[in-house]
Design an enzyme around this catalytic site. Structure first.
Site, PDB file in Angstrom:
ATOM      1  N   ASN A  89      46.680 -30.977 -37.015  1.00  0.00           N
ATOM      2  CA  ASN A  89      47.247 -32.163 -37.653  1.00  0.00           C
ATOM      3  C   ASN A  89      46.758 -33.457 -36.999  1.00  0.00           C
ATOM      4  O   ASN A  89      47.275 -34.535 -37.275  1.00  0.00           O
ATOM      5  CB  ASN A  89      48.777 -32.108 -37.615  1.00  0.00           C
ATOM      6  CG  ASN A  89      49.317 -32.098 -36.183  1.00  0.00           C
ATOM      7  OD1 ASN A  89      48.547 -32.102 -35.224  1.00  0.00           O
ATOM      8  ND2 ASN A  89      50.632 -32.087 -36.052  1.00  0.00           N
ATOM      9  N   GLU A 106      52.280 -36.638 -31.941  1.00  0.00           N
ATOM     10  CA  GLU A 106      52.232 -36.130 -33.306  1.00  0.00           C
ATOM     11  C   GLU A 106      51.977 -37.276 -34.288  1.00  0.00           C
ATOM     12  O   GLU A 106      52.026 -38.454 -33.899  1.00  0.00           O
ATOM     13  CB  GLU A 106      53.571 -35.451 -33.631  1.00  0.00           C
ATOM     14  CG  GLU A 106      53.927 -34.294 -32.701  1.00  0.00           C
ATOM     15  CD  GLU A 106      53.116 -33.020 -32.981  1.00  0.00           C
ATOM     16  OE1 GLU A 106      52.006 -33.107 -33.536  1.00  0.00           O
ATOM     17  OE2 GLU A 106      53.610 -31.936 -32.633  1.00  0.00           O
TER      18      GLU A 106
END
Ligand code: PGA
Length: 274
Positions: free
Chosen positions: A167, A174
């Protein structure tokens, strides 16, 4: 207390600008025939650093990508007879919610692949305090601040190893992470937890939170060495090297904010590059 938003930073970032970044130049990209060759290239560069600077400060990463790097590093340190007793290490991140001694801790991975084979002692190696860091509590802020201060006290990181998540995460920064983020407690992204689920015996058993160096912290390392192997990494590698900065793909914040980045890829990870 309401549940945290996905990917929310659970402790406030320590305010500090990105600073000290060297002047910019394009990343040096090497496409290797095999991932072992890519891993070995990174390991040899670390050995050259340790040869020149026996008290170097290394920033270390975990994950499948790093297994070959540490294997080659152990071999080469032994082959050259390097004294590594003055090396200091800082790992990028650690899961929260696991007991000290849990074999799934990143500390355990590092012991197995690098620290025990090279005879590192506890005083040489550093991890963010995953036990002290309680989400939303003052302890998390303290744990984060202590880690930042320890890195500073060691003189900063000479060379930081980095993998990339599918990702686009860098360490556990993140999607949604600021390029100025500092060490903090974070909520793990679903893709990250799915990728780790096998280790934990299922998605629901996988930790939801971790403590991680921030992107701002990482960008202050004097050299960044990014490794990505395998076809599953090709889309993020393409974004890392060609994409515009994008809050949803944290690795895009590296390329134009640091002057000493080298990227080691295998053919599969490079397959979307021209
Ligand atoms: P991997 O993880 O080396 O296991 O692919 C990389 C990362 O998530 O940073």
């Amino acid at each position: 207390m309401s549940p945290p938003e996905p990917h929310e930073n659970l402790s406030p970032p320590l305010a500090a600008p990105v600073s000290g970044a060297p002047s910019m130049s394009a990343p040096i990209v090497t496409v290797h025939s095999t991932k072992l060759q890519g891993a070995t290239a990174a390991a040899l560069e670390i050995c050259d650093l340790l040869d020149a600077k026996p008290d170097a400060v290394l920033g270390l990463a975990t994950g499948g990508t790093m297994v070959g790097v540490y294997g080659a590093l152990v071999e080469e340190v032994q082959r050259r007879g390097l004294d590594v007793s003055r090396v200091t290490t800082f790992n990028l991140d650690e899961y929260l919610g696991l007991d000290a001694g849990d074999p799934r801790l990143f500390r355990h991975f590092m012991d197995e692949h690098l620290f025990v084979p090279l005879g590192f002692n506890d005083a040489q190696v550093h991890f963010p305090d995953h036990v002290g860091a309680r989400p939303r509590g003052a302890d998390a802020v303290d744990a984060a601040r202590q880690y930042e201060e320890a890195i500073q006290a060691a003189g900063g990181i000479d060379l930081q190893l980095l993998g990339i998540g599918r990702n686009g995460h860098i360490a556990f920064n993140e999607p949604g992470s600021s390029p100025r983020s500092r060490t903090r407690v974070v909520e793990l992204h679903e893709v990250t937890r799915r990728d780790a689920a096998e280790t934990f015996g299922g998605f629901d058993e996988t930790p939801e939170r971790a403590i991680t160096m921030g992107l701002g912290t990482i960008l202050e390392a004097r050299a960044l060495r990014v490794l990505a192997f395998g076809a599953s990494k090709a889309p993020v590698v393409e974004r890392l090297l060609r994409g515009a900065e994008d809050l949803d793909i944290p690795c895009t914040f590296l390329r134009e904010r640091h002057g000493d980045i080298a990227v080691h890829l295998d053919i599969e990870a490079a397959r979307l590059l021209p």
